[in-house]
Design a protein around this motif. Structure first.
Motif, short mmCIF file in Angstrom:
data_model
loop_
_atom_site.label_atom_id
_atom_site.label_comp_id
_atom_site.label_asym_id
_atom_site.label_seq_id
_atom_site.Cartn_x
_atom_site.Cartn_y
_atom_site.Cartn_z
N PHE A 3 24.41 -63.04 -78.26
CA PHE A 3 24.03 -62.09 -79.31
C PHE A 3 23.76 -62.80 -80.64
O PHE A 3 22.86 -62.41 -81.39
CB PHE A 3 25.07 -60.99 -79.48
CG PHE A 3 24.98 -59.94 -78.40
CD1 PHE A 3 23.81 -59.20 -78.23
CD2 PHE A 3 26.04 -59.69 -77.56
CE1 PHE A 3 23.71 -58.23 -77.24
CE2 PHE A 3 25.95 -58.73 -76.56
CZ PHE A 3 24.78 -58.00 -76.39
N TYR A 14 22.08 -55.65 -81.33
CA TYR A 14 22.06 -55.14 -79.97
C TYR A 14 21.07 -53.99 -79.83
O TYR A 14 21.15 -53.00 -80.55
CB TYR A 14 23.46 -54.70 -79.54
CG TYR A 14 23.49 -54.07 -78.17
CD1 TYR A 14 23.23 -54.83 -77.04
CD2 TYR A 14 23.77 -52.72 -78.01
CE1 TYR A 14 23.24 -54.26 -75.77
CE2 TYR A 14 23.79 -52.14 -76.75
CZ TYR A 14 23.53 -52.92 -75.64
OH TYR A 14 23.53 -52.35 -74.38
N PRO A 16 19.87 -51.71 -76.68
CA PRO A 16 20.16 -51.48 -75.26
C PRO A 16 18.99 -51.73 -74.31
O PRO A 16 19.18 -52.32 -73.25
CB PRO A 16 20.61 -50.01 -75.22
CG PRO A 16 21.15 -49.75 -76.58
CD PRO A 16 20.30 -50.59 -77.51
N HIS A 19 18.70 -55.70 -74.25
CA HIS A 19 19.86 -56.59 -74.10
C HIS A 19 20.91 -56.10 -73.09
O HIS A 19 22.03 -56.59 -73.08
CB HIS A 19 20.52 -56.80 -75.47
CG HIS A 19 19.56 -57.29 -76.50
ND1 HIS A 19 19.41 -56.67 -77.71
CD2 HIS A 19 18.69 -58.31 -76.48
CE1 HIS A 19 18.48 -57.31 -78.41
NE2 HIS A 19 18.02 -58.30 -77.68
N TYR A 20 20.55 -55.17 -72.24
CA TYR A 20 21.49 -54.63 -71.25
C TYR A 20 22.06 -55.73 -70.36
O TYR A 20 23.21 -55.66 -69.94
CB TYR A 20 20.81 -53.55 -70.40
CG TYR A 20 19.56 -54.04 -69.69
CD1 TYR A 20 19.63 -54.61 -68.43
CD2 TYR A 20 18.32 -53.95 -70.31
CE1 TYR A 20 18.49 -55.08 -67.80
CE2 TYR A 20 17.18 -54.40 -69.68
CZ TYR A 20 17.27 -54.98 -68.43
OH TYR A 20 16.14 -55.45 -67.81
N ASP A 21 21.27 -56.75 -70.06
CA ASP A 21 21.74 -57.82 -69.17
C ASP A 21 22.83 -58.67 -69.83
O ASP A 21 23.72 -59.18 -69.15
CB ASP A 21 20.58 -58.70 -68.72
CG ASP A 21 19.86 -59.39 -69.86
OD1 ASP A 21 19.58 -58.72 -70.89
OD2 ASP A 21 19.56 -60.58 -69.74
N ILE A 22 22.76 -58.82 -71.14
CA ILE A 22 23.77 -59.61 -71.84
C ILE A 22 25.12 -58.91 -71.77
O ILE A 22 26.16 -59.56 -71.64
CB ILE A 22 23.37 -59.84 -73.31
CG1 ILE A 22 22.08 -60.67 -73.38
CG2 ILE A 22 24.49 -60.53 -74.08
CD1 ILE A 22 21.52 -60.83 -74.78
N LYS A 23 25.10 -57.60 -71.81
CA LYS A 23 26.35 -56.83 -71.74
C LYS A 23 27.01 -56.94 -70.37
O LYS A 23 28.20 -56.71 -70.24
CB LYS A 23 26.09 -55.34 -72.04
CG LYS A 23 25.84 -55.05 -73.48
CD LYS A 23 27.15 -54.95 -74.22
CE LYS A 23 26.96 -54.23 -75.52
NZ LYS A 23 28.21 -54.05 -76.21
N ASN A 24 26.23 -57.27 -69.34
CA ASN A 24 26.79 -57.33 -67.99
C ASN A 24 26.19 -58.51 -67.21
O ASN A 24 25.41 -58.32 -66.28
CB ASN A 24 26.55 -56.02 -67.25
CG ASN A 24 27.43 -55.87 -66.05
OD1 ASN A 24 27.95 -56.86 -65.52
ND2 ASN A 24 27.61 -54.65 -65.58
#
Length: 168
Positions: A3, A14, A16, A19-24
């Motif tokens: 991030f 952020y 969503p 950047h959804y892949d960074i969260k998971n």
């Protein structure tokens, strides 16, 4: 790390949809068999200084004159190198690992997109033998690129590495 790099590189917090892949990372890079995520670590500080993710092609919007598929096309994501470590071949080393992984997983090409304003990105990808397939000239300066992978026709190994498969 990721991030912070997104903020430094694109001045984005952020988002969503981006950047959804960074969260998971586990769901998008580690769990699927044909995906992976690489990190470069400074061994003196034990800090992450570079990253690169690879996953099966999963874009829904078509790319000009291309027919990519999740079975034969890999996508590169999240290639970042900490500013003070740039120009030391760290990204090149990460991409070499990505390409080895892609060949082992029977991908025939690698897709990526970059943004023209991203510092050093376009010259870097061109130096890695990626070719521009579509320069969208959109407001973000998006450029779609690909590299067709050549199959290794020769494998060199030592007998000790394959001794279990040799019958005596």
């Amino acid at each position: 790390f990721l991030f912070r790099m997104v903020k430094e590189s694109y001045n984005l917090d952020y988002v969503p949809e981006y950047h959804y892949d960074i969260k998971n990372l586990y769901k998008y890079y580690l769990k699927p068999q044909k995906n992976n995520f690489y990190i470069a670590i400074d061994t003196e500080t034990d800090k992450i200084i570079g990253t690169s993710g690879i996953r099966s092609y999963d874009r829904n919007n078509p790319i000009k004159n291309r027919n990519y598929s999740k079975d034969t096309t890999a996508s590169i994501y999240r290639v970042f190198v900490e500013k003070r470590y740039r120009h030391q071949k760290i990204a090149t080393s990460l991409i070499q690992k990505v390409e080895e992984f892609c060949k082992k997983n029977n991908y025939s090409e690698i897709y990526l997109h970059t943004q023209r304003p991203s510092y050093g990105a376009l010259p870097f990808w061109l130096s890695q033998k990626f070719e521009i397939v579509d320069d969208t000239k959109d407001e973000m300066g998006t450029i779609h690129m690909e590299k067709v992978l050549q199959r290794d026709l020769l494998q060199i190994t030592s007998i000790s590495e394959i001794e279990e498969s040799i019958e005596t």
